[in-house]
Design a protein around this motif. Structure first.
Motif, PDB file in Angstrom:
ATOM      1  N   PHE A 143       1.714  -7.244  -5.047  1.00  0.00           N
ATOM      2  CA  PHE A 143       1.962  -6.036  -5.680  1.00  0.00           C
ATOM      3  C   PHE A 143       3.007  -6.184  -6.719  1.00  0.00           C
ATOM      4  O   PHE A 143       2.863  -5.347  -7.731  1.00  0.00           O
ATOM      5  N   GLU A 154       0.918  -7.596  -9.692  1.00  0.00           N
ATOM      6  CA  GLU A 154       0.074  -6.496 -10.215  1.00  0.00           C
ATOM      7  C   GLU A 154       0.847  -5.638 -11.158  1.00  0.00           C
ATOM      8  O   GLU A 154       0.253  -5.151 -12.424  1.00  0.00           O
ATOM      9  N   PHE A 155       2.115  -4.809 -10.603  1.00  0.00           N
ATOM     10  CA  PHE A 155       2.881  -4.014 -11.353  1.00  0.00           C
ATOM     11  C   PHE A 155       3.059  -4.596 -12.855  1.00  0.00           C
ATOM     12  O   PHE A 155       3.117  -3.518 -13.827  1.00  0.00           O
ATOM     13  N   PHE A 169      -1.812  -3.127 -15.572  1.00  0.00           N
ATOM     14  CA  PHE A 169      -1.162  -2.381 -15.111  1.00  0.00           C
ATOM     15  C   PHE A 169      -0.318  -1.728 -16.163  1.00  0.00           C
ATOM     16  O   PHE A 169       0.146  -0.431 -16.050  1.00  0.00           O
ATOM     17  N   HIS A 186      -1.585   1.352 -17.494  1.00  0.00           N
ATOM     18  CA  HIS A 186      -1.244   2.561 -16.989  1.00  0.00           C
ATOM     19  C   HIS A 186      -0.113   3.109 -17.000  1.00  0.00           C
ATOM     20  O   HIS A 186       0.045   4.661 -17.038  1.00  0.00           O
ATOM     21  N   MET A 203      -5.023   5.325 -11.444  1.00  0.00           N
ATOM     22  CA  MET A 203      -4.977   3.959 -10.919  1.00  0.00           C
ATOM     23  C   MET A 203      -3.608   3.892 -10.294  1.00  0.00           C
ATOM     24  O   MET A 203      -3.291   2.963  -9.588  1.00  0.00           O
ATOM     25  N   MET A 204      -2.386   4.338 -10.940  1.00  0.00           N
ATOM     26  CA  MET A 204      -1.029   4.437 -10.475  1.00  0.00           C
ATOM     27  C   MET A 204      -0.940   5.068  -9.064  1.00  0.00           C
ATOM     28  O   MET A 204      -0.452   4.661  -8.238  1.00  0.00           O
ATOM     29  N   TYR A 206      -3.348   5.371  -6.930  1.00  0.00           N
ATOM     30  CA  TYR A 206      -3.966   4.342  -6.053  1.00  0.00           C
ATOM     31  C   TYR A 206      -2.907   3.266  -5.687  1.00  0.00           C
ATOM     32  O   TYR A 206      -2.811   2.990  -4.412  1.00  0.00           O
ATOM     33  N   TYR A 207      -2.344   2.868  -6.668  1.00  0.00           N
ATOM     34  CA  TYR A 207      -1.541   1.568  -6.392  1.00  0.00           C
ATOM     35  C   TYR A 207      -0.293   2.192  -5.499  1.00  0.00           C
ATOM     36  O   TYR A 207       0.126   1.432  -4.367  1.00  0.00           O
ATOM     37  N   ARG A 239      -1.564   2.225  -1.772  1.00  0.00           N
ATOM     38  CA  ARG A 239      -1.578   1.000  -1.235  1.00  0.00           C
ATOM     39  C   ARG A 239      -0.363   0.428  -1.046  1.00  0.00           C
ATOM     40  O   ARG A 239      -0.267  -0.023   0.226  1.00  0.00           O
ATOM     41  N   LEU A 240       0.617   0.567  -1.746  1.00  0.00           N
ATOM     42  CA  LEU A 240       1.982  -0.025  -1.647  1.00  0.00           C
ATOM     43  C   LEU A 240       2.412   0.838  -0.348  1.00  0.00           C
ATOM     44  O   LEU A 240       3.219   0.354   0.620  1.00  0.00           O
TER      45      LEU A 240
END
Length: 198
Positions: free
Chosen positions: A57, A60-61, A66, A69, A120-121, A123-124, A127-128
């Protein structure tokens, strides 16, 4: 004489009886040891997986992809602050049946517009939120690393979820599920939570 009393029979304990007792005790110790080792190994494996997910995580950030984004969201946030974009128009893009005329923003040079980057943010963050709620990622580590970074967009994202909720209430629609998860994760990872009270 003592052996006979312990064994409970007039003949007393024979060598065979002692061997059977020792064998049974050894089997019990082996079984308990196996269970304990299995439990410790399972716990260790879960901790390793949790650390790996936490790292993924974070990685990815801060990835180049990312960062685009995050940069796009910054652009949208600035447009809202300058009055060039309207939060309700942005929120309409996330409410089923009310997306007509929603704000999609400019194409950001990577084939995606501002709305797509926002997707996308969101969705991230969903998930987080799920990973933290199921203890699949380390909340404290994520807060320490991502908390300050998320503060830049925290108010903007909370305003977005509030606008989505407002549209839903006004139109008797179901609230998008991301609202609750995004709000929850932003609260959990708020860098203000990790600061001691003064």
């Amino acid at each position: 004489m003592e052996w006979k009393m312990m064994a409970g029979s007039p003949e007393g304990l024979t060598l065979l009886d002692v061997a059977q007792i020792a064998g049974a005790a050894g089997a019990v110790v082996a079984a308990v040891t196996t269970v304990v080792i299995f439990w410790l190994r399972s716990r260790w494996d879960r901790q390793v997986q949790r650390s790996q997910r936490t790292f993924e995580f974070i990685d990815e950030f801060f990835s180049d992809k990312f960062t685009k984004h995050r940069s796009s969201i910054n652009t949208t946030r600035e447009k809202v602050a300058l009055g060039k974009a309207n939060m309700e128009e942005i929120a309409r893009g996330y409410v089923v049946g009310h997306s007509e005329g929603h704000y999609s923003g400019d194409e950001m040079g990577d084939g995606m517009n501002e709305h797509m980057h926002m997707d996308m943010m969101l969705y991230y963050l969903q998930r987080l939120s799920f990973a933290i709620s199921k203890k699949l990622a380390d909340e404290k580590e994520l807060r320490d690393v991502l908390g300050y970074q998320l503060e830049w967009d925290r108010k903007f994202l909370l305003d977005l979820t509030a606008s989505c909720r407002k549209i839903c209430v006004e139109n008797n629609e179901i609230e998008p599920p991301f609202c609750v998860r995004v709000e929850a994760v932003l609260e959990k990872l708020s860098s203000n939570r990790s600061r001691p009270a003064v």
